[in-house]
Design a protein around this motif. Structure first.
Motif, short mmCIF file in Angstrom:
data_model
loop_
_atom_site.label_atom_id
_atom_site.label_comp_id
_atom_site.label_asym_id
_atom_site.label_seq_id
_atom_site.Cartn_x
_atom_site.Cartn_y
_atom_site.Cartn_z
N UNK A 1 -13.63 26.77 -27.83
CA UNK A 1 -12.22 27.13 -28.03
C UNK A 1 -12.02 27.90 -29.34
N UNK A 2 -12.82 27.61 -30.34
CA UNK A 2 -12.64 28.25 -31.63
C UNK A 2 -13.39 29.57 -31.74
N UNK A 3 -14.58 29.64 -31.12
CA UNK A 3 -15.42 30.83 -31.27
C UNK A 3 -15.49 31.70 -30.03
N UNK A 4 -15.16 31.15 -28.86
CA UNK A 4 -15.29 31.91 -27.62
C UNK A 4 -16.71 31.98 -27.10
N UNK A 5 -17.64 31.29 -27.76
CA UNK A 5 -19.03 31.29 -27.29
C UNK A 5 -19.17 30.53 -25.98
N UNK A 6 -20.04 31.01 -25.11
CA UNK A 6 -20.34 30.30 -23.87
C UNK A 6 -21.44 29.28 -24.14
N UNK A 7 -21.33 28.12 -23.49
CA UNK A 7 -22.30 27.04 -23.71
C UNK A 7 -22.76 26.50 -22.37
N UNK A 8 -23.80 25.70 -22.41
CA UNK A 8 -24.28 24.99 -21.22
C UNK A 8 -23.83 23.54 -21.33
N UNK A 9 -23.24 23.02 -20.25
CA UNK A 9 -22.74 21.64 -20.26
C UNK A 9 -23.43 20.85 -19.16
N UNK A 10 -24.06 19.76 -19.53
CA UNK A 10 -24.68 18.85 -18.58
C UNK A 10 -23.86 17.56 -18.53
N UNK A 11 -23.63 17.07 -17.32
CA UNK A 11 -22.82 15.86 -17.16
C UNK A 11 -23.49 14.90 -16.21
N UNK A 12 -23.32 13.62 -16.48
CA UNK A 12 -23.87 12.58 -15.62
C UNK A 12 -22.91 11.39 -15.63
N UNK A 13 -22.50 10.89 -14.46
CA UNK A 13 -21.53 9.79 -14.42
C UNK A 13 -22.06 8.52 -15.08
#
Length: 301
Positions: A1-13
């Protein structure tokens, strides 16, 4: 939100732990990234890890396509020059992990990817959900050799010791990388891929026997170049606690590059497909970018 950089997000319940009685890998993986410290190159930056809305979440620096996808786009055949350049970087990443007292455990093409932008020539190693210590952090001693461990890794590339449920060591990461490099070089399926067996367990046993048997040694002698033959000889002669000679292994591929007069410039086949007999599956007007790359899912066997 601050830099506009794209990131990779991993999620696990979070509920996975209650259903399987095993902790989610995403609860464990941040610990490995912290143990890795801050390597200068070749590992994604860990930006945040924690719980959010009923999930374990891991946020990492975004990478480009993984080597399994790039291998597919190059019609499942890399040029010898690309294999040599990849081998040097992949060995360097594994060497660094070992220097931190850790094993990678799950070495496979899907867990290596190229970087983005100015780092498109850099091969990154990521996904440490199966990694483990091989040195006792209190004593600094190598963990003991034991049997009856749970099998870990991906069956196609797993070491013989992993198939046999033995305690793993640095040799096993080097062995798994060998299977990856043979696949890259030969361009065809490894001898145990696509074999028939009446059950998954039987298929695992047959895969293990093929890796350990004389037929594979003959395959290496008949189909692999001298540098891979020397690599095979090196790791098969290592004992459990012995450190691989990383400089020697990397030097095998440096020697081939120099002997052939190739530029060791990290211009891989997907960047410069002129050395490929059949070209790539990517139209010339496209540029290799993540939006053109789908994750390649291999059969678990």
């Amino acid at each position: 939100m601050l830099t506009g950089d794209e990131v990779a997000i991993k999620m696990e319940p979070l509920h996975v732990e209650h259903e399987t009685n095993h902790p989610p890998t995403l609860a464990y993986e941040p610990v490995i990234y912290k143990l890795l410290g801050k390597p200068s190159v070749g590992f994604p930056s860990l930006l945040w890890a924690g719980k959010d809305h009923g999930n374990y979440v891991l946020i990492l620096e975004r990478l480009g396509p993984n080597l399994a996808s790039l291998f597919k786009f190059c019609r499942r055949k890399f040029s010898p020059r690309t294999v040599c350049m990849l081998a040097q970087q992949m060995l360097a990443r594994i060497e660094y992990v070992h220097s931190r007292g850790l094993l990678v455990v799950d070495v496979k093409p899907q867990n290596f990817a190229v970087g983005m932008g100015d780092n498109a020539h850099v091969v990154y190693l990521f996904d440490f959900g199966h990694s483990k210590l091989y040195l006792d952090p209190a004593t600094g001693k190598h963990h003991p050799y034991v049997k009856n461990r749970s099998a870990t890794g991906t069956a196609v590339y797993a070491s013989i010791a992993a198939h046999r449920h033995y305690e793993l060591c640095r040799r096993d990461d080097i062995e798994a990388l060998f299977y990856v490099l043979v696949e890259f070089y030969c361009g065809d399926r490894l001898p145990w891929q696509g074999i028939y067996a009446p059950s998954y367990e039987a298929k695992l046993e047959r895969t293990r026997d093929m890796k350990a048997g004389p037929a594979f040694r003959d395959f290496v002698a008949a189909h692999c170049p001298p540098e891979l033959q020397a690599y095979y000889s090196h790791y098969t002669n290592l004992v459990f606690t012995q450190e691989p000679d990383y400089a020697y292994l990397k030097g095998l591929f440096v020697k081939r590059v120099k002997a052939e007069g190739w530029d060791n410039d990290a211009k891989f086949d997907w960047i410069d497909p002129s050395l490929l007999e059949k070209g790539t599956l990517i139209p010339e007007e496209y540029v290799v970018a993540p939006r053109f790359v789908d994750e390649v899912e291999l059969d678990p066997s």
